[in-house]
Write a protein that holds these residues in place. Sequence first.
Motif, PDB file in Angstrom:
ATOM      1  N   LEU A 156       0.840  -1.197   0.000  1.00 48.89           N
ATOM      2  CA  LEU A 156       0.000   0.000   0.000  1.00 48.89           C
ATOM      3  C   LEU A 156       0.876   1.248   0.000  1.00 48.89           C
ATOM      4  N   LEU A 157       1.928   1.221   0.827  1.00 50.24           N
ATOM      5  CA  LEU A 157       2.801   2.394   0.913  1.00 50.24           C
ATOM      6  C   LEU A 157       3.453   2.677  -0.436  1.00 50.24           C
ATOM      7  N   ASP A 158       3.853   1.597  -1.144  1.00 51.31           N
ATOM      8  CA  ASP A 158       4.518   1.779  -2.431  1.00 51.31           C
ATOM      9  C   ASP A 158       3.585   2.346  -3.483  1.00 51.31           C
ATOM     10  N   ARG A 159       2.281   2.092  -3.308  1.00 50.00           N
ATOM     11  CA  ARG A 159       1.363   2.486  -4.362  1.00 50.00           C
ATOM     12  C   ARG A 159       0.888   3.923  -4.243  1.00 50.00           C
ATOM     13  N   LEU A 160       1.151   4.577  -3.121  1.00 50.46           N
ATOM     14  CA  LEU A 160       0.663   5.940  -2.919  1.00 50.46           C
ATOM     15  C   LEU A 160       1.215   6.854  -4.010  1.00 50.46           C
ATOM     16  N   GLY A 161       0.355   7.628  -4.603  1.00 50.54           N
ATOM     17  CA  GLY A 161       0.802   8.543  -5.642  1.00 50.54           C
ATOM     18  C   GLY A 161       0.187   9.909  -5.442  1.00 50.54           C
ATOM     19  N   ALA A 162       0.875  10.931  -5.916  1.00 46.77           N
ATOM     20  CA  ALA A 162       0.361  12.292  -5.763  1.00 46.77           C
ATOM     21  C   ALA A 162      -0.982  12.400  -6.483  1.00 46.77           C
ATOM     22  N   GLY A 163      -1.933  13.066  -5.851  1.00 50.10           N
ATOM     23  CA  GLY A 163      -3.252  13.258  -6.444  1.00 50.10           C
ATOM     24  C   GLY A 163      -4.263  12.200  -6.053  1.00 50.10           C
ATOM     25  N   ASP A 164      -3.822  11.102  -5.404  1.00 52.59           N
ATOM     26  CA  ASP A 164      -4.764  10.064  -4.962  1.00 52.59           C
ATOM     27  C   ASP A 164      -5.641  10.606  -3.845  1.00 52.59           C
ATOM     28  N   ARG A 165      -6.873  10.110  -3.823  1.00 55.07           N
ATOM     29  CA  ARG A 165      -7.776  10.502  -2.742  1.00 55.07           C
ATOM     30  C   ARG A 165      -8.095   9.307  -1.872  1.00 55.07           C
TER      31      ARG A 165
END
Lengths: 244, 262
Positions: free
Chosen positions: B101-110
């Motif tokens: 989950l931590l690796d998948r975080l991307g800017a603009g995600d809600r």
Amino acid sequence: MSVLVLRLAGPLQSWGASSRFTRRTTESAPTKSGVVGLLAAAAGIERGDDERLAPLAALRFGVRIDQPGTRIRDFQTAHHGVTGTSMPLSERFYLADAVFVAAVEGDHALLSELHAALHAPAYPPFLGRRSCPPAEPLVLQLHEHADGIEDVLRTTPWQAADWYRRRHRPPDHLTVLREASGGESIETADLLRDQPVSFDAGRRLHAPRTVVTDPVPVPIPAGGDPRYAHDPFTALDSLEEESA
Amino acid sequence: MFISRFRVNTARSGARRLLSSPQPLHAAVMSSFPGILPSDRPAPAAPRVLWRLDQRSRAEVLLHIVSPDRPDLTHLVEQAGWPAAADPANPGWQTRPYTPLLDRLGAGDRWEFRLTANPVHNIRRKEGEPRKTTAHLTPTHQMGWLLDEKRQQRLGFRVCEKPAERRLLPEGTTHHRRPHPGDRYELTVRDTRSLSFTKSRDPGSSQGRQVTVVTATFEGRLEVTEPDALRRALTQGVGRARAYGCGLLTLAPVAHPAPRTP
């Protein structure tokens, strides 16, 4: 044909239709004159302005009893603020903890104007009596292409409070009180002297209007309160589904 | 990193003891990691053990733990769980790897988020007095704490604003034109709790020290601005009192329509 849907909820409400003198009773559901008065106040229509009131009074009105509330009696003793002489003893009746869904049907331009007015009201809205402010946002929705108040009042989700749902099983039916539509036979309808003609303080005037009582099945929204459902594991689950 | 969930059996006396104060619960959580000794000081900029109690009702109490190592909660199951129902396949708690989950975080995600924190500020009551750490007590101030521009930047997210049609007040301000955070943002303060407990004796002193921690639980919707900073916030915690069940931020997908205004 558009329909504007309001949620009328508050600690106290009082909707009088036939009171005279010192005994001020309340109906068990909001009156048309009360709701039209609320809309007129939000739109900034003055008390004596019957011409601007007329299009509002011509809207077709219906109300659904979502949470009936408790009728309470207030034995009121009051003294004149300046002279100190006692005012007549009066009895005032209120509905405590009630929730209603009210709908008005009419022309879209007028209703969208009222919808905007309710978000920035000229005079503050109240539930039948000045001392009864609404507890929740009044506007529920503005349906632009609705089939009429019957349809909207049948489909709008049940608005009863969370504590009420916890304590009571959903009732079998909710009661809808609405005006008869144009082509409907009104032989079985009741009459209530509640059609506002003038709110002029000097000569307040109401005409009779029809009241048709319909039971509707309870439209319960899916699930409980979603706010308590935060579960961090769902993020991991959805991640696994994606990679699978 | 791992995330674990343990359901507390509130019918057991061990659970009562653990829930009565964050001090024994902290000790119990830390005992789940054989690699961490009580004398270890957590390194300031490293992932650490974070935990939070989610109390939905009297008999529905969930303990969430985010930790660098895989925990062994057997002792918690024995004291405050369902030991007879435990078997090797289902030991009485669930642990999942958190890194995907931590690796998948991307800017603009809600994301929907939940955070129990200890919102404080440093103030002096009058001129010349030393500054003291003081808790924020009202929801407006507590929201102001989380909504602070610098804090949000540091945490790597921004709390989303409500769309105009769901606001009760035009422009998101009161009629005095003061901003009202509860109406403007997708943010609510669920719970404010004042925990007061005695800290176990310091080696030097004979008396236990009284500790007071005011916690607030925030729920709302956030937009990721800097994934690295948010990753740091998720693994190192937010704000103070992280040993006492504060600072664990968790995310859930935005699935349901926005919550109704209370």
